[in-house]
Design an enzyme around this catalytic site. Structure first.
Site, short mmCIF file in Angstrom:
data_model
loop_
_atom_site.label_atom_id
_atom_site.label_comp_id
_atom_site.label_asym_id
_atom_site.label_seq_id
_atom_site.Cartn_x
_atom_site.Cartn_y
_atom_site.Cartn_z
N GLY A 1 -9.79 -3.97 1.94
CA GLY A 1 -9.04 -3.61 3.14
C GLY A 1 -9.48 -2.25 3.64
O GLY A 1 -10.59 -1.78 3.37
N ASP A 2 -8.59 -1.62 4.38
CA ASP A 2 -8.89 -0.31 4.94
C ASP A 2 -8.70 0.83 3.94
O ASP A 2 -9.28 1.90 4.10
CB ASP A 2 -7.99 -0.05 6.15
N GLY B 1 -4.89 -4.26 7.12
CA GLY B 1 -6.04 -3.39 6.97
C GLY B 1 -7.22 -3.76 7.84
O GLY B 1 -8.02 -2.89 8.22
N ARG C 1 -12.37 -9.16 -1.25
CA ARG C 1 -11.94 -8.61 0.04
C ARG C 1 -11.55 -7.12 -0.12
O ARG C 1 -10.79 -6.75 -1.00
CB ARG C 1 -10.73 -9.39 0.56
N THR D 1 0.86 -1.20 0.00
CA THR D 1 0.00 0.00 0.00
C THR D 1 0.88 1.23 0.00
O THR D 1 1.94 1.23 0.63
CB THR D 1 -0.94 0.06 1.22
N THR E 1 -0.92 1.90 6.52
CA THR E 1 -0.45 0.75 5.74
C THR E 1 -0.37 -0.43 6.71
O THR E 1 -0.37 -0.25 7.92
CB THR E 1 0.92 1.01 5.10
N GLY E 2 -0.29 -1.61 6.14
CA GLY E 2 -0.23 -2.79 6.99
C GLY E 2 -1.56 -3.51 7.03
O GLY E 2 -2.38 -3.40 6.11
#
Ligand code: GLY
Length: 317
Positions: free
Chosen positions: A194-195, A218, A192, A164, A215-216
């Protein structure tokens, strides 16, 4: 109002920052700058977590998530699980500019991308295809048969740290904007999100207080509402550094997964935090020829055996 122009990014956005600053110097807004930066990373096949060259879902299809937010007006646009277009960030901006909506996903997002004249692209590079095939082989599956497999859920694995890219800019008028774009979790379950495309989770900007991006892992930001909470804390006078640190601490408390927060205050102060040691973020300020990397604050978090968290330990929790 004359403000100090500054753009911050996750470390993988460093090379794009000079162009973002050039946009600001030409009189572009913070929103223009973060979009321009994000497009550069989206088009770069070397970044396997963003845009072209991004790692695909379990079926070998690259699905992209992106969001953009204008902190001056609190307008936002986002796309999720978008297939077949090179610049999801520009589609996200078009959602913001042209529709009374904030988030489009899947087939509707692709339809709108076509209507908006977005550039179509085959996003799966040879390198990403090989990665997908190798990972499937390691799971005892084959790329040619995966499409007809009845159940995919048991194949979802936290195979590596998420990528990201994040950008937050402040322009000379004090305008603030943020952009996040990603191909998300490698070999994710199709669909899916993510954030990154969720305003308030992976991205939030409010020029009165500041902006924060993630980042990371989510799923943690989705569960915590991380970006919005970090900005709320800045609105209450908490520094970007403390806001980023506390947001990482919150996320780490619910899931011991790699997680990183980037924050820029309304006054141009910036900071970033991570629960993985040795991480950095990138900064360019007006007058600098190129961006520099700055260390992120590290919040120590430990695995079940007391060992420090790292991307490589992803599978352990
Ligand atoms: N933070 C990016 C993702 O989880 O997809």
């Amino acid at each position: 109002m004359d403000a100090r122009a500054v753009i911050v990014a996750s470390a993988n956005g460093r090379e794009a920052l000079a162009e973002g600053m050039a946009v600001l110097r030409r009189g572009g807004t913070a929103l223009d700058a973060v979009e321009a930066c994000a497009r550069i990373v989206e088009a770069d096949p070397r970044d396997e977590s963003v845009g072209l060259g991004g790692l695909p879902n379990l079926l070998g299809v690259v699905e992209l998530d992106a969001s953009i937010m204008d902190g001056t007006t609190l307008r936002a646009g986002a796309v999720g699980a978008l297939q077949g277009f090179l610049h999801p960030i520009t589609v996200a901006r078009a959602v913001m500019d042209r529709l009374p909506h904030v988030l489009l996903v899947g087939a509707g997002a692709a339809r709108f991308a076509r209507e908006s004249g977005a550039e179509p692209a085959e996003l799966l590079t040879d390198a990403a295809r090989r990665y997908w095939e190798d990972r499937l082989r390691a799971l005892g599956e084959s790329a040619s048969d995966i499409g007809s497999r009845g159940e995919l859920a048991t194949l979802v694995r936290p195979v590596r740290e998420h990528g990201t890219v994040n950008f937050i800019a402040r322009d000379a008028k004090g305008g603030l904007a943020s952009a996040v774009t990603t191909s998300g979790w490698a070999l994710k379950y199709p669909g899916r999100l993510g954030d990154s495309p969720v305003i308030g989770a992976g991205n939030y900007a409010d020029a009165r207080a500041g902006a924060a991006t993630c980042t990371g892992f989510g799923e943690s930001a989705l569960r915590c509402g991380t970006a919005r909470i970090a900005v709320d804390r800045m609105a209450r006078g908490i520094s970007p550094r403390a806001a980023a640190r506390s947001a990482v601490a919150d996320a780490s408390a619910i899931a011991l997964k790699p997680f990183h927060v980037l924050a820029l205050g309304a006054d141009g102060a910036h900071a970033a935090a991570s629960n993985v040691a040795g991480r950095s973020y990138a900064v360019i300020e007006d007058g600098m020829a190129e961006a520099v990397l700055v260390p992120r604050d590290h919040l120590h978090t430990a695995g079940p055996d007391g060992s420090p968290l790292s991307g490589e330990l992803w599978d352990r929790t």
